[in-house]
Enzyme design. Structure first.
Site, short mmCIF file in Angstrom:
data_model
loop_
_atom_site.label_atom_id
_atom_site.label_comp_id
_atom_site.label_asym_id
_atom_site.label_seq_id
_atom_site.Cartn_x
_atom_site.Cartn_y
_atom_site.Cartn_z
N HIS A 126 0.87 -1.18 0.00
CA HIS A 126 0.00 0.00 0.00
C HIS A 126 0.91 1.23 0.00
CE1 HIS A 126 -2.75 2.95 1.88
NE2 HIS A 126 -3.75 2.14 1.57
N ASP A 203 3.30 -4.25 7.96
CA ASP A 203 2.08 -3.47 7.83
C ASP A 203 0.92 -4.44 8.05
OD1 ASP A 203 -0.25 -2.38 6.89
OD2 ASP A 203 0.59 -1.59 5.03
N GLN A 206 -4.30 -4.98 7.11
CA GLN A 206 -5.31 -5.92 6.61
C GLN A 206 -5.26 -7.27 7.31
OE1 GLN A 206 -7.72 -5.01 4.91
NE2 GLN A 206 -6.97 -3.06 4.15
N LYS A 229 -10.32 -0.56 10.78
CA LYS A 229 -10.50 -1.77 9.98
C LYS A 229 -10.86 -2.96 10.87
CE LYS A 229 -7.16 -0.18 6.53
NZ LYS A 229 -7.93 0.27 5.37
N CYS A 367 -4.81 2.52 -3.56
CA CYS A 367 -3.55 3.01 -2.96
C CYS A 367 -2.42 2.01 -3.16
CB CYS A 367 -3.71 3.33 -1.47
SG CYS A 367 -4.91 4.60 -1.16
#
Ligand code: PMP
Length: 409
Positions: A126, A203, A206, A229, A367
């Protein structure tokens, strides 16, 4: 409705999300943009209202009752998050989100890098895990090395392994791709980096809504994720950092709360985690974030993942009948994200027409423009699932997709 023999009742879970009762374009809302942000249960909204109505005062600043209560609530969330990810509270830094967490690491840890040092990224990142490193690159002259994927969207681990060299100073990659759904073998990738004494930033934006997180088991150095999220409020994120690393890093921003003592002759800084939390934090949403973790634990992350996986399989199967449909990201055990195009219909047109039928999906580059370039496409439509989605919603989505794509044939 019981979900596919799981121990959860999706109808009663849906009852906890008032927004799912609203209509979109005069039809029941079918919300399939969960990768961008997931919806929030009443218990979390109530916690926000409770803070505003009963406890609001600035944290860590007052001796008075309200300030002590607000501080206790914020710090209770820190302990809750720490226990949830198997870390200690000093290693949990509150940020605005994943993006700020990664910027913090790039700016602060990255301040020790110099020209020619190398940071390993992947092509599926991302922008939040690309641009902070490019900003650092323009300041210091570091080089970025990028790991490729195969046609399924699986990372080339051999290439990853081969990119480590004497100048490698950091590896930064996503746990789960927001476009492809690929779940990267992060534990293995971290171990490989550590063989070269290279720290890793993951990261987890997600991964945190779909997987249980254990920092000690991953042996992770930095891990970033966002509350919004995870069924939580916007404006709160977490940077987990290994204590020794955080202690060795300079502050990211200066201001109130991050200091030991300030004078014009020099300033000393607060201990962890406050050294990295300048200014008034989003203490209202931080307090409420603890209730998201309660929600996730009550439903059970395993149940969430199994239910979403069943929806993913069902939707993938049903979508296969649509002429010209191509799915991007077919890695084994992928997360519940389906990025696709149909023929040469523009993703934006599909998204707009689906919206007219009450179905909310994401369109565009998500993104992840370097990934789009790698795939040779301008963008995709993306449908993504959360615990409250149902097979009936998949049916509505697929019927809507059939209807709108037939308009172009
Ligand atoms: N990384 C990934 C993989 C993401 O999907 C996102 C959000 N789309 C981010 C980082 C950025 O998260 P936030 O906007 O909450 O900072």
């Amino acid at each position: 409705m019981k979900s596919d023999n799981l121990d959860i009742d999706i109808d009663s879970i849906r009852e906890e999300f008032p927004i799912l009762r609203r209509e979109a374009e005069n039809q029941p809302l079918v919300y399939l943009d969960n990768t961008a942000t997931s919806q929030t249960p009443s218990v979390v909204v109530d916690a926000i209202v409770d803070m505003y109505e009963c406890h609001k005062a600035n944290v860590h600043r007052g001796v008075h009752l309200l300030s002590r209560e607000a501080t206790d609530m914020q710090e209770a969330t820190r302990r809750r998050v720490a226990a949830y990810i198997n870390a200690s509270p000093e290693e949990v830094i509150f940020t605005r989100g994943t993006t700020e967490a990664i910027n913090l690491v790039a700016a602060s840890y990255g301040s020790r890098f110099s020209e020619g040092d190398e940071v390993i990224l992947t092509v599926m990142e991302h922008h939040a895990d690309i641009v902070p490193w490019q900003l650092l690159q323009s300041r210091t002259g570091i080089k970025l090395r990028v790991v490729d994927i195969d046609e399924r969207g699986v990372l080339d681990l051999e290439q990853y392994r081969s990119l480590f060299g004497p100048r490698t100073v950091m590896a930064a990659f996503c746990h789960v791709s927001n476009v492809l759904g690929t779940v990267n073998p992060v534990k293995k990738m971290i171990a490989l980096a550590h063989e070269h004494k290279v720290p890793v930033l993951v990261d987890g934006a997600q991964a945190s809504p779909h997987l249980s997180l254990d920092m000690k088991d991953l042996d992770c150095d930095f891990y970033a994720f966002s509350s919004h999220k995870m069924y939580g409020p916007a404006g709160v994120g977490v940077l987990y950092g290994r204590r020794e690393l955080l202690e060795s890093m300079p502050p990211y921003q200066g201001g109130g709360e991050m200091i030991g003592h300030v004078s014009f002759d020099g300033t000393t800084f607060a201990d962890l985690p406050f050294k990295f939390e300048a200014g008034t934090p989003d203490f209202v949403d931080i307090a409420a974030f603890a209730r998201c973790i309660d929600f996730i634990e009550r439903v059970g992350m395993e149940n969430i993942a199994l239910h979403e996986h069943a929806l993913l399989e069902y939707a993938t199967e049903r979508m296969a009948g649509i002429p010209g449909l191509r799915i991007y990201g077919t890695a084994p055990d992928k997360s519940a994200v389906i990025s696709f195009n149909v023929g040469d219909i523009h993703n934006y047109d599909l998204g707009l027409l689906l919206d007219r039928l009450g179905v909310a999906v994401r369109t565009g580059h998500h993104c992840a423009q370097p990934l789009m370039e790698r795939l040779g496409i301008p963008g995709t439509v993306r449908a993504s699932f959360a615990v409250y989605n149902t097979r009936e919603e998949v049916d509505v989505f697929v019927a809507a997709l059939q209807k709108v794509t037939s308009m172009f044939s």
